[in-house]
Every structure is written in C-alpha cells, then in structure tokens.
Write an enzyme that holds these catalytic residues in place. Structure first.
Site, PDB file in Angstrom:
ATOM      1  N   HIS A   1       0.777  -1.146   0.268  1.00  0.00           N
ATOM      2  CA  HIS A   1      -0.088  -0.125  -0.142  1.00  0.00           C
ATOM      3  C   HIS A   1       0.399   0.777   0.026  1.00  0.00           C
ATOM      4  O   HIS A   1       2.223   1.064  -0.322  1.00  0.00           O
ATOM      5  CB  HIS A   1      -1.316   0.252   1.306  1.00  0.00           C
ATOM      6  CG  HIS A   1      -0.161   0.077   2.619  1.00  0.00           C
ATOM      7  ND1 HIS A   1       0.306  -0.940   3.144  1.00  0.00           N
ATOM      8  CD2 HIS A   1       0.128   0.980   3.178  1.00  0.00           C
ATOM      9  CE1 HIS A   1       1.271  -0.801   4.350  1.00  0.00           C
ATOM     10  NE2 HIS A   1       0.949   0.951   4.198  1.00  0.00           N
TER      11      HIS A   1
ATOM     12  N   HIS B   1       6.084   6.503  -1.347  1.00  0.00           N
ATOM     13  CA  HIS B   1       6.418   4.696  -1.683  1.00  0.00           C
ATOM     14  C   HIS B   1       6.016   3.919  -1.258  1.00  0.00           C
ATOM     15  O   HIS B   1       4.608   3.930  -0.163  1.00  0.00           O
ATOM     16  CB  HIS B   1       7.656   4.845  -0.419  1.00  0.00           C
ATOM     17  CG  HIS B   1       8.063   4.969   0.643  1.00  0.00           C
ATOM     18  ND1 HIS B   1       7.713   6.204   1.260  1.00  0.00           N
ATOM     19  CD2 HIS B   1       7.721   3.644   1.456  1.00  0.00           C
ATOM     20  CE1 HIS B   1       7.952   5.548   2.852  1.00  0.00           C
ATOM     21  NE2 HIS B   1       7.608   4.134   2.488  1.00  0.00           N
TER      22      HIS B   1
END
Length: 247
Positions: free
Chosen positions: A120, A190
C-alpha cells in the site's frame, strides 16, 4: 514514466468494606431468644472459576515475539482502534516476480529482511480512534474524497506526487477535525516491499541500493509494472475496512 528509485527508510475499597460488613452483621430477627445468630460465611472462589473471568483492570501484554519483533507505537487499550488511511496496491504476478529477485539480493546485506504480506501507499500515520468515532471519521473521509479522480503513481512515486499531496491534504483536514496527528511534513510517498526490526539503513544505503536499482532498471517492462492505478482510498480501523471510491 520511469520506474522510481528504491529507498531504505526507518509507527472503590470503601464500598467493598461496607458490603463485607453487611454480609457478616448479625441478623436482628428470626432468631430464638438466647441463641446467638449464625454469621454468614464467605467461601473462597476456586481458582478455576476466577481464571474464567480475568480482571478488567488488566491490560493485555504486548508480546513482540508474536509480531516478528515489532513493537506497538502506542499501548493497546480497550476501546482504542488503530487507524490508517492508504492507497491499496494489488500486486500482479510480474511484480511478485520482481520482488523475488530484489529481496534475496537485499537479504545478502540484511538477512533479517521479511517480505511484506500486502502492499500500500500510506496517506496518514497510524492514529488512535475511539470506537464511536470510527463511522463519523470515515464519513468525513468520504466527503473529502468525493471530488478526487483516479490517477497513476509509481514506486517510489515519481509521477503523481502532486496528486498524492492533494489527497494527504484532505486526509489531514479530517484528522485535524478529530484532533489527531496529521501526516509527515514534506512526505516521500512509497510502497514498502520488505521490513525488519531495527535500523538497517547503514547496510542498505550505498552499494546495496545501487545494485537493487540496477536489477529494477533491467527488469522487463518495469516502467509499466510499477504503475499503480488507484481507484479507491481505504481506511483500516482495528479489524474494520472502509473504501472510498475515486471518480
């Protein structure tokens, strides 16, 4: 869009006494004259029964060994729900194939690295919500997300960074409404690939990351593979999941 770079980074006693006195006080009626009233007796409760009903004052112990050595960022308390807002990433077979190439190489530098079970992109820190706040919090998120469109982001995000900042800004507004901690200032977005206990950045930075980046750059179709088509924002609160579709 070119594939993004790989990065390493470091979340009351008086009442009881009165009750005892009432239970042991001699009865004033129902006894024959000349006879002493028989005091009521309190028999001890067997341990087997006591163990069936643990004290509500006891807090569950956090055993980090059950979580791979990870430690909670805040203590577990009844009624508190750890909450996190994020963009989900559904890993395809090609992505997992790439990860199978990257992780063993990284483990030659940091053997304790463990592959992530799910992927995620975070839009908030982990915060604590009381149970009765969950639905109002999620509804506020849905209202904020209603005007957003779907977009592509990379790993680490090299395209779509501005759109992610816009999403974070709206999530932060909801967090502020509930007096909760907002996201990091000037965040770097990220998707985490692996984790380990402790700070392993000294082993990862430099030669290791350079070699991993070379593997990534040489991987076929890595540019397309590392695109994330975001259709929804999700909120996880305890064991509850909520989705907010994007247009």
């Amino acid at each position: 869009m070119s594939a993004g770079p790989l990065v390493g980074y470091s979340s009351s006693g008086s009442e009881d006494e009165a009750e005892d006195e009432a239970r042991t006080r001699p009865a004033t009626g129902g006894c024959r004259r000349g006879q002493s009233p028989v005091p009521s007796q309190r028999f001890p409760v067997p341990d087997s029964v006591l163990n069936m009903f643990p004290s509500t004052e006891e807090r569950p112990e956090d055993d980090s060994a059950k979580h791979g050595g990870r430690v909670r960022t805040f203590p577990h308390e009844r009624g508190n729900w750890a909450t996190h807002v994020y963009l989900p990433y559904e890993a395809r077979d090609e992505f997992l194939e790439l990860l199978d190439m990257l992780l063993p190489h990284a483990q030659t530098y940091v053997p304790q690295l463990v592959r992530m079970e799910a992927f995620h992109l975070s839009l908030s820190q982990s915060v604590v919500l009381r149970h009765h706040w969950i639905l109002p919090f999620v509804q506020a998120l849905k209202d904020r997300m209603a005007s957003f469109h779907r977009t592509f982001v990379g790993l680490e995000v090299t395209a779509g960074h501005a759109e992610c900042l816009d999403l974070v800004s709206e999530v932060d507004r909801v967090l502020e409404e509930f007096n909760l901690t907002t996201f990091y200032p000037d965040p770097s977005f990220h998707i985490s690939l692996a984790w380990c206990v402790g700070d392993a950045r000294p082993q990862l930075e430099g030669q290791c990351l350079q070699e991993l980046q070379e593997i990534l750059d040489e991987f076929e179709d890595s540019e397309m593979l590392l695109r994330v088509f975001t259709e929804q924002v999700r909120c996880k609160s305890g064991n509850k999941f909520f989705s907010m579709p994007l247009k």
